[in-house]
Design a protein around this motif. Structure first.
Motif, PDB file in Angstrom:
ATOM      1  N   MET A   1       0.883  -1.258   0.128  1.00  0.00           N
ATOM      2  CA  MET A   1      -0.047   0.250   0.027  1.00  0.00           C
ATOM      3  C   MET A   1       0.730   1.125  -0.081  1.00  0.00           C
ATOM      4  N   PRO A   2       0.494   2.343  -0.960  1.00  0.00           N
ATOM      5  CA  PRO A   2       1.420   3.381  -0.840  1.00  0.00           C
ATOM      6  C   PRO A   2       1.414   4.178   0.623  1.00  0.00           C
ATOM      7  N   THR A   3       2.488   4.857   0.797  1.00  0.00           N
ATOM      8  CA  THR A   3       2.588   5.469   2.139  1.00  0.00           C
ATOM      9  C   THR A   3       2.538   6.959   2.381  1.00  0.00           C
ATOM     10  N   THR A   4       2.061   7.312   1.064  1.00  0.00           N
ATOM     11  CA  THR A   4       1.526   8.702   1.165  1.00  0.00           C
ATOM     12  C   THR A   4       0.321   9.016   1.850  1.00  0.00           C
ATOM     13  N   LYS A   5       0.513  10.225   2.505  1.00  0.00           N
ATOM     14  CA  LYS A   5      -0.776  10.622   3.195  1.00  0.00           C
ATOM     15  C   LYS A   5      -2.022  11.614   2.417  1.00  0.00           C
ATOM     16  N   ALA A   6      -1.512  11.496   1.289  1.00  0.00           N
ATOM     17  CA  ALA A   6      -2.356  12.155   0.279  1.00  0.00           C
ATOM     18  C   ALA A   6      -3.506  11.302  -0.352  1.00  0.00           C
ATOM     19  N   LEU A   7      -3.438   9.981   0.008  1.00  0.00           N
ATOM     20  CA  LEU A   7      -4.506   9.070  -0.274  1.00  0.00           C
ATOM     21  C   LEU A   7      -5.938   9.520   0.095  1.00  0.00           C
ATOM     22  N   LEU A   8      -6.693   9.319  -0.965  1.00  0.00           N
ATOM     23  CA  LEU A   8      -8.122   9.424  -0.815  1.00  0.00           C
ATOM     24  C   LEU A   8      -8.756   8.406   0.126  1.00  0.00           C
ATOM     25  N   LEU A  90      -2.290   7.908   9.062  1.00  0.00           N
ATOM     26  CA  LEU A  90      -3.026   8.974  10.039  1.00  0.00           C
ATOM     27  C   LEU A  90      -2.325   8.800  11.560  1.00  0.00           C
ATOM     28  N   PRO A  91      -2.423   9.826  12.212  1.00  0.00           N
ATOM     29  CA  PRO A  91      -1.741   9.635  13.520  1.00  0.00           C
ATOM     30  C   PRO A  91      -2.832   9.193  14.364  1.00  0.00           C
ATOM     31  N   SER A  92      -4.077   9.337  14.201  1.00  0.00           N
ATOM     32  CA  SER A  92      -5.481   8.910  14.963  1.00  0.00           C
ATOM     33  C   SER A  92      -6.420   8.893  14.085  1.00  0.00           C
TER      34      SER A  92
END
Length: 311
Positions: A1-8, A90-92
């Motif tokens: 799974m991609p690690t970018t936090k820009a995922l929708l 996500l952090p939480s």
């Protein structure tokens, strides 16, 4: 799974639904595609906030969705976002702090014993009679009945075993049951054993009549050619027979509730009922049928009162 936090959000759901069986994944995809994505599909994961999600859930309530539907949507989103947290996207989980709208639990519509008998008498000559009979006498789910095979019925011991179900769209057999605890044995009354024996004879005649074109799926309830019964066809037949019988209009699923109410009224222990229904534990049974218990308590008090006055 991609690690970018820009995922929708939809990217998160894709990984979550793969962890479930065909039937559950199909249900999840329906909620995701028709409810969640239209409202939140273009939202970046890192942009999710509790207030945004709270407003979304409130809108579902204002739209008039049933409490159970809102809870399912909430659980799908929570599981997906939990997965995102585990993957450090996500952090939480922002949905954990929101409040679900307070919804009054609807009372199930059930038949009295007299109504069950009236309906079964009316349905006696219908091809799907056994399906209705089994639901009332065992509390089995529709998919469990339409997936029941003769190899899973022991007429000598008077027990049937739930080991296969038919999917909601009627296109696929699923090994096991709706849940792990749903794989179970159900002891049958003599009347049901008699109905099963009659059904076996009828199917044997149909096999003989059809010859090589008969598609033998070993099904207890099937079409004249041995193929699975479409759940919607069974539903339509049920609604028609309800009108013909002149009994209260209820859903097919309410036959299961009627079975439970009948057993509770007869004083059958909730643990036994829980096992027949395939619930994971007795608490589930008591939570679902708690609305029936007050009337049981009243009846118990009346019986105690009658006992006291007789002495």
């Amino acid at each position: 799974m991609p690690t970018t936090k820009a995922l929708l959000i939809p990217d998160c759901f894709t990984y979550m639904i793969k962890q479930h069986n065909f039937q559950t994944a199909g249900t999840y995809e329906s909620y995701i595609n028709h409810r969640i994505i239209p409202a939140l599909g273009h939202t970046v994961l890192s942009s999710l906030t509790p207030i945004l999600l709270q407003n979304y859930v409130n809108e579902l309530h204002d739209e008039g969705l049933a409490g159970s539907t809102i809870t399912k949507i909430y659980n799908i989103m929570k599981s997906s976002l939990d997965y995102a947290v585990n993957m450090e996207l996500l952090p939480s989980n922002p949905i954990k702090t929101i409040q679900l709208p307070s919804v009054k639990k609807k009372k199930d519509n059930v038949w009295e014993v007299a109504e069950m008998k009236t309906f079964l008498n009316t349905a006696k000559q219908d091809r799907f009679y056994l399906a209705f009979h089994l639901t009332i006498m065992t509390g089995m789910w529709r998919g469990e009945i339409l997936g029941l095979r003769w190899r899973d019925v022991d007429l000598e011991k008077g027990v049937l075993y739930v080991r296969q179900t038919l999917s909601k769209d009627g296109k696929q057999f699923l090994t096991g049951a709706k849940t792990n605890s749903g794989i179970r044995g159900i002891t049958l009354p003599e009347e049901t054993l008699s109905a099963l024996q009659s059904q076996k004879v009828s199917i044997a005649k149909e096999k003989l009549k059809c010859g090589p074109v008969y598609l033998d799926n070993d099904l207890v309830v099937c079409t004249t050619k041995g193929t699975p019964v479409n759940p919607n066809n069974l539903k339509r037949t049920f609604l028609r027979l309800v009108k013909e019988a002149g009994v209260a209009a209820i859903r097919f699923h309410d036959l299961r509730h009627s079975h439970v109410t009948m057993l509770l009224a007869k004083g059958v222990h909730a643990k036994v009922i829980s096992e027949r229904l395939g619930h994971s534990n007795i608490k589930t049974t008591l939570d679902i049928y708690s609305h029936v218990l007050p009337s049981m308590q009243e009846e118990a008090a009346n019986q105690i009162d009658a006992f006291a006055k007789s002495n």
